[in-house]
Scaffold this active site. Structure first.
Site, PDB file in Angstrom:
ATOM      1  N   GLU A  39      44.982 -34.260  36.522  1.00  0.00           N
ATOM      2  CA  GLU A  39      45.409 -34.609  35.166  1.00  0.00           C
ATOM      3  C   GLU A  39      44.850 -33.693  34.084  1.00  0.00           C
ATOM      4  OE1 GLU A  39      44.315 -37.925  33.040  1.00  0.00           O
ATOM      5  OE2 GLU A  39      42.239 -37.307  32.948  1.00  0.00           O
ATOM      6  N   ASN A  40      43.901 -32.821  34.431  1.00  0.00           N
ATOM      7  CA  ASN A  40      43.381 -31.843  33.468  1.00  0.00           C
ATOM      8  C   ASN A  40      43.671 -30.408  33.894  1.00  0.00           C
ATOM      9  OD1 ASN A  40      40.791 -34.114  33.539  1.00  0.00           O
ATOM     10  ND2 ASN A  40      41.868 -33.745  31.623  1.00  0.00           N
ATOM     11  N   HIS A  68      45.657 -38.432  30.816  1.00  0.00           N
ATOM     12  CA  HIS A  68      46.271 -37.209  30.293  1.00  0.00           C
ATOM     13  C   HIS A  68      47.616 -36.886  30.950  1.00  0.00           C
ATOM     14  CE1 HIS A  68      43.100 -35.853  27.606  1.00  0.00           C
ATOM     15  NE2 HIS A  68      42.199 -36.144  28.529  1.00  0.00           N
ATOM     16  N   HIS A 153      40.819 -44.316  37.994  1.00  0.00           N
ATOM     17  CA  HIS A 153      40.525 -43.424  36.875  1.00  0.00           C
ATOM     18  C   HIS A 153      39.980 -44.264  35.724  1.00  0.00           C
ATOM     19  CE1 HIS A 153      41.052 -39.425  35.111  1.00  0.00           C
ATOM     20  NE2 HIS A 153      41.414 -40.024  33.983  1.00  0.00           N
ATOM     21  N   HIS A 178      37.511 -39.375  36.251  1.00  0.00           N
ATOM     22  CA  HIS A 178      37.554 -39.380  34.792  1.00  0.00           C
ATOM     23  C   HIS A 178      36.267 -38.899  34.137  1.00  0.00           C
ATOM     24  CE1 HIS A 178      38.852 -40.266  30.728  1.00  0.00           C
ATOM     25  NE2 HIS A 178      37.824 -41.046  30.524  1.00  0.00           N
ATOM     26  N   HIS A 180      34.090 -36.727  35.275  1.00  0.00           N
ATOM     27  CA  HIS A 180      33.869 -35.319  35.606  1.00  0.00           C
ATOM     28  C   HIS A 180      32.457 -35.039  36.105  1.00  0.00           C
ATOM     29  CE1 HIS A 180      37.484 -33.606  33.099  1.00  0.00           C
ATOM     30  NE2 HIS A 180      37.775 -34.754  33.709  1.00  0.00           N
TER      31      HIS A 180
END
Length: 270
Positions: A39-40, A68, A153, A178, A180
Site C-alpha cells: 500500500e506504500n 493508502h 492493517h 501499518h 513499519h
C-alpha cells in the site's frame, strides 16, 4: 504449507527489494505462496497496476493494502479486475474491490488470504471482527481451505493482539502491518494460530517510517514544513514473516521473522 508475508513496501527501493529477493526466497524456503502488503509502494502512497504486474512476475501471489489503497486514482478502475489485489474486507459493501481471495496454484493446497483494517486511530470503517466472523461462516480452516492468513492493517498493537487471540484456532496466521516497525513477538498462540504484531516495512530504514528524514523531523520540531513527504531511497531491508502450517488441520507449525538486505540485522535461514 509454507508461506511468506512481506510487510509494507515503501517506494522504489522497497519495490526493488521485492523484485530482487522474492524469487530467491521462493526457492530457498520452498514457498507455496508469497503475500506482500504494497500500500506504500508507489512513491510511499498507494500502489499502481504496473507495480502489481511487476510483483506478480517476481513471484508474489497476493497483494494486500490498507488505508493508502485509494491514493493512486488508477487503482479504482483496476481493482475489480485484479482479484489478487485486496483492499480491507471491512470497507463498506459497495466499495470497489475485494477483501479476500482464495488462491490455489500448482500442487499447493488452497489458501484463503484476508485483508482487515483496524479502527483505533484509523479511518472509521466497519467492524473488522464482525467482518471476519461473517467470512469464517463460509470458510472453515482445514475443511474447504487448507490455511487462512490475515493481514491486519492497524495502528494500535492492542487491537492487533486482540484480533490474534479472538481468531486463535480459527485461522492459520495473523500478522500486523501499518507501523513499519518489525516486532519481536513471533509466536504460535495457544490454539494454533501464528501471530506477529507487525511484520515491519520493506524499505529504507535510514528514514522515518520509510520517508526521507528532514520533512518529518521538521513537522515534529517546528510543526511546519514547506516540503512534502517523499519515500527514502537508500538500500532496503525486506522484512517479512515465514509461516508453515499443517495441511490437515491448518494450524501453524512454525513462525519465523525474515529480514534480508539493508541496514537491519539479517534473518534469512530457518
Amino acid at each position: 504449507m509454507k508461506l511468506l508475508f512481506c510487510g509494507d513496501v515503501v517506494g522504489r527501493t522497497g519495490r526493488e527489494a521485492i523484485l530482487e529477493h522474492i524469487p530467491l526466497l521462493r526457492n530457498r524456503l520452498g514457498l507455496d505462496y508469497v503475500i506482500v502488503n504494497a500500500e506504500n509502494a508507489a512513491h510511499g502512497f498507494g500502489v499502481t497496476p504496473a507495480i502489481c504486474k511487476d510483483m506478480y512476475a517476481a513471484g508474489v501471489d497476493v497483494i494486500t493494502t490498507g488505508n493508502h489503497i485509494w491514493d493512486q486514482k488508477d487503482i479504482v478502475g483496476h481493482i475489480d479486475q485484479d482479484k489478487n489485489l485486496l483492499r480491507p474486507l471491512n470497507y463498506p459493501p459497495k466499495t470497489p474491490g475485494n477483501g479476500f481471495v482464495v488462491v490455489q496454484k500448482d500442487n499447493a493446497p488452497a489458501l484463503l488470504v484476508v485483508n482487515l483494517m483496524g479502527r483505533l486511530f484509523m479511518d472509521a470503517l466497519d467492524d473488522p471482527f464482525a467482518a471476519m466472523d461473517a467470512l469464517l461462516r463460509t470458510y472453515t480452516l482445514g475443511k474447504n481451505v487448507a490455511a487462512i492468513f490475515v493481514d491486519f492493517h492497524a495502528e494500535a498493537t492492542s487491537e492487533k493482539m486482540a484480533a490474534g487471540h479472538y481468531f486463535d484456532g480459527r485461522i492459520s496466521g495473523l500478522v500486523g502491518t501499518h507501523t513499519h516497525v518489525p516486532t519481536a513477538d513471533c509466536h504460535i498462540l495457544p490454539k494454533g494460530t501464528a501471530y506477529q504484531t507487525d511484520a515491519g516495512m520493506t524499505g529504507d530504514y535510514d528514514s522515518v517510517v520509510g520517508m526521507k528524514k528532514d520533512v518529518p523531523i521538521d513537522r515534529f520540531v517546528k510543526k511546519f514544513s514547506k516540503e512534502r513527504l517523499s519515500a527514502a531511497d537508500g538500500p532496503a531491508t525486506l522484512c517479512g514473516t515465514f509461516i508453515e502450517t499443517d495441511d490437515k488441520t491448518g494450524k501453524a507449525l512454525k513462525i519465523i521473522p525474515i529480514r534480508v538486505g539493508g541496514i537491519l540485522p539479517q534473518i534469512e535461514t530457518l
